[in-house]
Design a protein around this motif. Structure first.
Motif, PDB file in Angstrom:
ATOM      1  N   UNK A 434      -9.361  14.637 -21.255  1.00  0.00           N
ATOM      2  CA  UNK A 434     -10.298  14.748 -20.147  1.00  0.00           C
ATOM      3  C   UNK A 434      -9.911  13.709 -19.096  1.00  0.00           C
ATOM      4  N   UNK A 435      -9.682  14.160 -17.883  1.00  0.00           N
ATOM      5  CA  UNK A 435      -9.283  13.225 -16.826  1.00  0.00           C
ATOM      6  C   UNK A 435     -10.482  12.389 -16.403  1.00  0.00           C
ATOM      7  N   UNK A 436     -10.251  11.069 -16.212  1.00  0.00           N
ATOM      8  CA  UNK A 436     -11.295  10.205 -15.641  1.00  0.00           C
ATOM      9  C   UNK A 436     -10.784   9.560 -14.364  1.00  0.00           C
ATOM     10  N   UNK A 437      -9.769  10.206 -13.773  1.00  0.00           N
ATOM     11  CA  UNK A 437      -9.219   9.678 -12.534  1.00  0.00           C
ATOM     12  C   UNK A 437      -8.409  10.746 -11.839  1.00  0.00           C
ATOM     13  N   UNK A 438      -8.061  10.474 -10.580  1.00  0.00           N
ATOM     14  CA  UNK A 438      -7.290  11.449  -9.811  1.00  0.00           C
ATOM     15  C   UNK A 438      -5.933  10.862  -9.441  1.00  0.00           C
ATOM     16  N   UNK A 439      -5.076  11.753  -8.933  1.00  0.00           N
ATOM     17  CA  UNK A 439      -3.732  11.367  -8.541  1.00  0.00           C
ATOM     18  C   UNK A 439      -3.523  11.811  -7.098  1.00  0.00           C
ATOM     19  N   UNK A 440      -2.965  10.959  -6.257  1.00  0.00           N
ATOM     20  CA  UNK A 440      -2.777  11.327  -4.852  1.00  0.00           C
ATOM     21  C   UNK A 440      -1.840  10.371  -4.153  1.00  0.00           C
ATOM     22  N   UNK A 441      -2.088  10.132  -2.878  1.00  0.00           N
ATOM     23  CA  UNK A 441      -1.209   9.259  -2.101  1.00  0.00           C
ATOM     24  C   UNK A 441      -2.027   8.292  -1.254  1.00  0.00           C
ATOM     25  N   UNK A 442      -1.412   7.182  -0.865  1.00  0.00           N
ATOM     26  CA  UNK A 442      -2.017   6.249   0.098  1.00  0.00           C
ATOM     27  C   UNK A 442      -0.973   5.922   1.156  1.00  0.00           C
ATOM     28  N   UNK A 443      -1.446   5.530   2.332  1.00  0.00           N
ATOM     29  CA  UNK A 443      -0.566   5.212   3.460  1.00  0.00           C
ATOM     30  C   UNK A 443       0.312   3.998   3.201  1.00  0.00           C
ATOM     31  N   UNK A 444       1.432   3.960   3.863  1.00  0.00           N
ATOM     32  CA  UNK A 444       2.317   2.791   3.880  1.00  0.00           C
ATOM     33  C   UNK A 444       1.545   1.616   4.487  1.00  0.00           C
ATOM     34  N   UNK A 445       1.424   0.520   3.733  1.00  0.00           N
ATOM     35  CA  UNK A 445       0.665  -0.634   4.233  1.00  0.00           C
ATOM     36  C   UNK A 445       1.563  -1.826   4.550  1.00  0.00           C
ATOM     37  N   UNK A 446       2.878  -1.651   4.486  1.00  0.00           N
ATOM     38  CA  UNK A 446       3.774  -2.788   4.749  1.00  0.00           C
ATOM     39  C   UNK A 446       3.798  -3.721   3.546  1.00  0.00           C
ATOM     40  N   UNK A 447       4.215  -4.959   3.766  1.00  0.00           N
ATOM     41  CA  UNK A 447       4.390  -5.891   2.646  1.00  0.00           C
ATOM     42  C   UNK A 447       3.123  -6.695   2.367  1.00  0.00           C
ATOM     43  N   UNK A 448       2.882  -6.999   1.110  1.00  0.00           N
ATOM     44  CA  UNK A 448       1.745  -7.867   0.778  1.00  0.00           C
ATOM     45  C   UNK A 448       1.982  -9.304   1.248  1.00  0.00           C
ATOM     46  N   UNK A 449       3.233  -9.623   1.589  1.00  0.00           N
ATOM     47  CA  UNK A 449       3.485 -10.955   2.158  1.00  0.00           C
ATOM     48  C   UNK A 449       2.688 -11.141   3.441  1.00  0.00           C
ATOM     49  N   UNK A 450       2.457 -10.058   4.172  1.00  0.00           N
ATOM     50  CA  UNK A 450       1.641 -10.140   5.381  1.00  0.00           C
ATOM     51  C   UNK A 450       0.175  -9.914   5.055  1.00  0.00           C
ATOM     52  N   UNK A 451      -0.108  -8.947   4.186  1.00  0.00           N
ATOM     53  CA  UNK A 451      -1.484  -8.538   3.920  1.00  0.00           C
ATOM     54  C   UNK A 451      -2.319  -9.645   3.256  1.00  0.00           C
ATOM     55  N   UNK A 452      -1.770 -10.281   2.228  1.00  0.00           N
ATOM     56  CA  UNK A 452      -2.567 -11.243   1.447  1.00  0.00           C
ATOM     57  C   UNK A 452      -3.011 -12.461   2.282  1.00  0.00           C
ATOM     58  N   UNK A 453      -2.115 -13.093   3.061  1.00  0.00           N
ATOM     59  CA  UNK A 453      -2.592 -14.247   3.844  1.00  0.00           C
ATOM     60  C   UNK A 453      -3.700 -13.866   4.831  1.00  0.00           C
ATOM     61  N   UNK A 454      -3.609 -12.672   5.418  1.00  0.00           N
ATOM     62  CA  UNK A 454      -4.657 -12.273   6.368  1.00  0.00           C
ATOM     63  C   UNK A 454      -5.970 -11.989   5.654  1.00  0.00           C
ATOM     64  N   UNK A 455      -5.895 -11.345   4.482  1.00  0.00           N
ATOM     65  CA  UNK A 455      -7.114 -11.113   3.701  1.00  0.00           C
ATOM     66  C   UNK A 455      -7.766 -12.447   3.359  1.00  0.00           C
ATOM     67  N   UNK A 456      -6.938 -13.409   2.905  1.00  0.00           N
ATOM     68  CA  UNK A 456      -7.466 -14.715   2.505  1.00  0.00           C
ATOM     69  C   UNK A 456      -8.129 -15.408   3.693  1.00  0.00           C
ATOM     70  N   UNK A 457      -7.516 -15.321   4.863  1.00  0.00           N
ATOM     71  CA  UNK A 457      -8.093 -15.973   6.037  1.00  0.00           C
ATOM     72  C   UNK A 457      -9.425 -15.317   6.413  1.00  0.00           C
ATOM     73  N   UNK A 458      -9.487 -13.989   6.308  1.00  0.00           N
ATOM     74  CA  UNK A 458     -10.742 -13.284   6.627  1.00  0.00           C
ATOM     75  C   UNK A 458     -11.838 -13.707   5.645  1.00  0.00           C
ATOM     76  N   UNK A 459     -11.483 -13.898   4.374  1.00  0.00           N
ATOM     77  CA  UNK A 459     -12.464 -14.330   3.372  1.00  0.00           C
ATOM     78  C   UNK A 459     -12.958 -15.746   3.700  1.00  0.00           C
ATOM     79  N   UNK A 460     -12.024 -16.612   4.124  1.00  0.00           N
ATOM     80  CA  UNK A 460     -12.438 -17.978   4.513  1.00  0.00           C
ATOM     81  C   UNK A 460     -13.462 -17.912   5.650  1.00  0.00           C
TER      82      UNK A 460
END
Ligand SMILES: NC(=O)C1=CN([C@@H]2O[C@H](COP(=O)(O)OP(=O)(O)OC[C@H]3O[C@@H](n4cnc5c(N)ncnc54)[C@H](O)[C@@H]3O)[C@@H](O)[C@H]2O)C=CC1
Ligand SMILES: O=c1[nH]c(=O)c2[nH+]cn([C@@H]3O[C@H](COP(=O)(O)O)[C@@H](O)[C@H]3O)c2[nH]1
Ligand SMILES: [K+]
Length: 509
Positions: A434-460
């Motif tokens: 029985x499936x409890x999840x789906x399979x699909x696609x997500x957009x290209x988000x670039x590198x987490x080297x850029x994403x993580x510092x910005x997320x952290x700054x927004x949290x601050x």
């Protein structure tokens, strides 16, 4: 006027978490909003460091989910470099998981973690398709086309740009006269050599000429871009911190034994949608006896009762969330689960009182959700969809309706389970899946080297608005009833989102 001012002071502004979450309604992140506090410090002063488990502490309170489209070696390496940590999935054999874990533990910062390689008989067309699916500028040509075999040459766009015949073998265009560094050279020596070299890419080779790793100017420059990066997460020997997910079956004991024999993981997650089971308690008891130094994260749980049972069993951290994930259908299929804000608050209340950190897992869509999870008692957050589709996520990019995407799927989707039973159990143990999840696609988000510092700054910045200087400060305020919040009506949620615009461009950073 005096008595009027006193009356206004008496007005209760908002509710404490205990009041709001004790009403019989289950809430998720978007249902609630925090009231601002007083600011007497800069956002840069906010300290986001936090405990992942009883003994492991991270500078960035974000970890990557053990899912087969989110965390393999490359994601785990980069997460640790950004001050977070990755958990390898276990939809692979124990041998493969040990190999991945060793790659993380042996990683030398500043180098390309997975050098792109092709064989001499590969063509310019192969090189073009590699460039389209992996963000590479150059490729190493090795005898059998794999890293680890003898290095023959290097091909970059400069070698192929003006050639029309796409079927030309790379052996005809590659640069054979190479600058290489020796495997025994220190990081500083390689960097010095790279600086002096006119080339962008410097392969590091063994004494037998095999390709070991690659240094590039771009990677060194990216990694030096302080102060955007938090302190790297490392173990006592200075190697990157790493976690891995495992199951609760008999084979999984051998899997953990192998990971520990290779000295390759600092923590394991006992990966289940419902952690309060005899299977998990038995596995926990085994691990605490066989590997007392290993941090064991149990879950998933959403109630104080489940939490208590696992804490009594010796859990070093709890993973919170049932049905909240972007790809989850558990609440629909099984009618069991809880709104994620309520789950994080109630589990953390029980766990934090016993000194056990919680990980808010699933449903994190933006920086605001991270602020909410940490302020409601979680010590870290675990992300799947937010990190899927990044350069570091496993799998290759492809185009769907003109959009560049990567695959993302639930570990309880039929596709992931089919792969998992092959690798984990070598046969299908349940005849009705029985499936409890789906399979699909997500957009290209670039590198987490850029994403993580910005997320952290927004949290601050969120913490600053709340008048809170640190994750531990947020937890103390929550316990004292000093964090005030309210539920948002659907109109209030609509107001909080962008509205009344004819068109707009939402650029996050
Ligand atoms: N966080 C969430 O909301 C959810 C997460 N998932 C993810 O999907 C994957 C699969 O989750 P689950 O199906 O819960 O995995 P699971 O391995 O805990 O459970 C699969 C089945 O095996 C049984 N089982 C486990 N250990 C056993 C043992 N030693 N002996 C006999 N039977 C045993 C369980 O009771 C269950 O029926 C995981 O990666 C999980 O994180 C799935 C659903 C919800
Ligand atoms: O109901 C579920 N069915 C699944 O197939 C599944 N796969 C993962 N997970 C859980 O979802 C988390 C990731 O959620 P996000 O994408 O929202 O970050 C993960 O960290 C898991 O807790 C699943 N839940
Ligand atoms: K869901």
């Amino acid at each position: 006027m005096g008595s009027m001012a006193a009356a206004i002071d008496d007005i209760a502004d908002g509710f404490t978490a205990a009041q709001l979450f004790g009403q019989g309604t289950t809430y998720t992140y978007d249902d609630v909003i925090f009231l601002p506090g007083h600011i007497d410090f800069g956002a840069h002063e906010v300290d986001l460091s936090s405990h992942l488990t009883r003994t492991l502490k991270l500078a960035t309170p974000i970890v990557s989910s053990p899912m087969d489209k989110v965390t393999e070696a490359e994601m785990a390496i980069t997460m640790a470099m950004m001050g977070g940590m990755g958990f390898l999935h276990y939809n692979m054999t124990a041998e493969e998981q040990v190999q991945q874990a060793k790659r993380v533990k042996q990683h030398v910062p500043g180098f390309v973690t997975r050098p792109a390689t092709l064989a001499p008989q590969s063509t310019i067309a192969d090189f073009e398709s590699l460039k389209a699916t992996r963000d590479v500028r150059g490729v190493c040509i090795t005898e059998d086309g794999q890293p680890g075999s003898r290095l023959l040459g290097v091909v970059t766009s400069r070698d192929t740009d003006f050639l029309n015949d796409r079927l030309t073998p790379l052996s005809e265009v590659m640069t054979r006269d190479l600058d290489t560094a020796s495997e025994s050279a220190s990081v500083e020596q390689v960097l010095e050599q790279l600086k002096k070299s006119k080339r962008k890419l410097l392969p590091v080779v063994s004494s037998q000429g095999q390709l070991v790793r690659v240094a590039t100017k771009a990677t060194f420059l990216e990694e030096q871009r302080a102060p955007r990066r938090a302190a790297t997460s490392v173990d006592s020997a200075g190697r990157l911190l790493l976690g891995a997910a495992v199951g609760t079956r008999a084979d999984d004991r051998a899997r953990v034994d192998a990971l520990r024999a290779a000295d390759a993981v600092d923590a394991v997650i006992l990966d289940s949608s419902q952690g309060d089971s005899t299977y998990q308690l038995d596995m926990l008891a085994y691990l605490k006896k066989a590997h007392p130094e290993l941090q064991v994260i149990c879950g998933n749980v959403v109630t104080g009762r489940q939490a208590r049972s696992l804490i009594d069993g010796g859990a070093d951290a709890l993973r919170v969330g049932m049905g909240s994930g972007s790809i989850c259908t558990t609440q629909e299929v099984c009618a069991v689960g809880r709104g994620q804000a309520t789950a994080v608050y109630q589990v953390s209340r029980m766990a934090n009182a016993r000194g056990v950190p919680t990980i808010a897992d699933g449903g994190i869509q933006n920086s605001g959700h991270i602020v909410k999870a940490l302020s409601l008692g979680a010590s870290t957050v675990m992300c799947g969809s937010l990190l899927a589709g990044t350069t570091e996520a496993p799998g290759e990019y492809f185009m769907v309706d003109g959009v560049r995407v990567k695959a993302y799927r639930g570990m309880g989707s039929l596709e992931a389970m089919a792969k998992g039973s092959e690798a984990r159990y070598h046969s299908d143990t349940q005849n009705l899946k029985i499936a409890q999840g789906v399979s699909g696609t997500v957009r290209d988000k670039g590198s987490i080297r850029n994403q993580i510092p910005f997320l952290a700054q927004a949290v601050r910045q969120g913490f600053q608005d709340m008048g809170v200087r640190s994750v531990s400060g947020a937890h103390a305020a929550l316990k004292q009833g000093a964090v005030m919040l309210e539920a948002r009506s659907s109109a209030a949620q609509a107001e909080g989102n962008i509205h009344d615009m004819h068109s707009f461009n939402k650029v996050r950073w």
